[in-house]
Design an enzyme around this catalytic site. Structure first.
Site: not given
Ligand code: PHB
Ligand code: APR
Length: 392
Positions: A300, A75, A387, A296, A204
């Site tokens: 991390k 990504h 990130y 989450p 997000y």
């Molecule tokens: C996930 O793909 O499960 C995932 C991705 C980003 C996050 C949390 C979980 O910040």
């Protein structure tokens, strides 16, 4: 009672315990892994799936990257959604080339498990009633029961990699450990479905109705989350309700493209920030979720487990090679520095993207901050650097 002796007993066969075991195998440090669950149970857990470059490098260094290189999805950016708009933050362009890779923790665990299976060192699954003894002396030991038989293992170091609910941290006397924690007034409802992801990059979303996240496991498997009440019961959420709510929280242009399908997994997880200090108690070291939990947002948890293992394996090697007892304390100091930087970012991104109260003033301020971080080079760089992960 069966008696064994080894150099390091590792408690827990999650990603932290397995990565440490493989690293120690390679360093020539004899070890035994004890896991209370069955192997099939450990391999079936669905968790997050974004690897920092640092984690990819650590997995490569232990030879656990074959499938990751084939199936991991790089990504180069991350998307922030708010006020019905979607803005990309470039990762490589803001970090001197560092990016993240989508690869499920379930797959990481399987790869580590397969690699460990080739080691001459033992892994005991379904090890019950594990107890840690005498780690405040130079002769610790661990006892457990398995298949009706009792075991006793003498060792020199115990590595507690047994997650948040494990026995390792719980064995430390209360007065010797400091706990820092924060809980959040919401949970995440996650859904996994075999439909193509709505976006090639993770989204997000901050919305009036609460946070939403669009992620993926592959080009045909999506992982979505929405902020929910902490006491919601997953049975109250039909798949249709989930998809409707998700669409309401995304910019229209994204919502219109969502492909829906039956869930193959749906669960609610609480959000919390937690750090135990120090990470070393005599001959016991803690790593991964046994030592800290991050919310989450930012993905991390798994990455921090791997950076702990990087520091812990260096310290354990120095302990055996150079008889350097102090190396274990340095592990705690080094790992905690990165833990707190990562805690800060996970907490910050959670605050920025979630709805904590009905307070509309607070919501407007968050939208303004999202505008700032997405529209200025400084803001974009701060998000991107964090990130992709702090340097080791
Ligand atoms: C996930 O793909 O499960 C995932 C991705 C980003 C996050 C949390 C979980 O910040
Ligand atoms: N004895 C032996 N094993 C135990 C015990 C115990 N008393 N208690 C727990 N375990 C095992 C669990 O069954 C689990 O397999 O320890 C393992 C801990 O694994 P994880 O919870 O996955 O923790 P960790 O390896 O630190 O991985 C880091 O990253 O994405 C995050 O939270 C997520 O699991 C993830 C973490």
């Amino acid at each position: 009672m069966a008696y064994y002796s080894t150099q390091v007993v590792i408690i827990g066969a999650g990603p932290a315990g397995l990565a440490l075991a493989i690293k120690l195998d390679q360093l020539g440090v004899e070890n035994v892994v004890l896991e209370k669950r069955a192997k099939e149970y450990v391999l079936a857990r669905v968790r997050a799936g974004i690897l920092e470059q640092t984690s990819v490098d650590i997995l490569s260094s232990i030879g656990a990257d074959t499938r990751l290189n084939e199936e991991g999805i790089p990504h180069h950016g991350v998307q922030l959604a708010f006020d019905n708009t979607l803005t990309k933050i470039g990762l490589g362009v803001n970090t001197g080339g560092k990016i993240v890779t989508a690869y499920g923790q379930t797959e990481v665990t399987k790869d580590l498990c397969d690699l460990r299976a080739r080691s001459p060192n033992k892994t005991f699954y379904e090890a019950k009633d594990i107890s840690l003894h005498d780690f405040d002396t130079s002769a610790p030991s661990v006892t457990f029961n398995r298949d009706g038989k009792s075991y006793h293992i003498d060792c020199q170091i115990i590595a507690g990699c047994d997650g948040y609910h494990g026995v390792s941290r719980a064995s430390v006397p209360k007065g010797a450990i400091n706990i820092f924690e924060k809980s959040y007034p919401f949970g995440w409802l996650g859904l996994l479905a075999d439909v193509p992801p709505v976006s090639a990059e993770i989204i997000y979303a901050n919305a009036d109705r609460g946070f939403a996240l669009c992620s993926m496991r592959s080009w045909s498997r999506s992982r979505y989350y929405i902020q929910c009440k902490p006491d919601d019961d997953v049975k109250q959420w039909s798949d249709d309700m989930f998809w409707d709510e998700l669409r309401h929280r995304l910019p229209e242009a994204v919502a219109d493209k969502i492909q829906t399908g039956p869930s193959i997994e749906k669960s609610i997880a609480p959000l919390r920030s937690f750090v135990a200090e120090p990470l070393r108690f005599g001959r016991l070291v803690l790593a991964g979720d046994a030592a800290h939990i991050v919310p989450p947002t930012g993905a991390k948890g798994l990455n921090l487990a791997f950076s702990d293992i990087y520091y812990a394996s260096e310290a354990i090697a120095a302990f055996f090679d150079e008889k350097d007892e102090e190396a274990l304390s340095h592990y705690s100091e080094r790992a905690l520095k990165r833990v707190w930087k990562t805690q800060r970012f996970s907490w910050y991104l959670t605050n920025l993207t979630h709805r904590f109260t009905e307070d509309t003033f607070e919501q407007r301020v968050k939208e303004a901050e999202l505008g700032y971080v997405t529209s200025t080079p400084t803001g974009r760089q701060m998000i991107a650097e964090n990130y992709v992960g702090m340097p080791l």
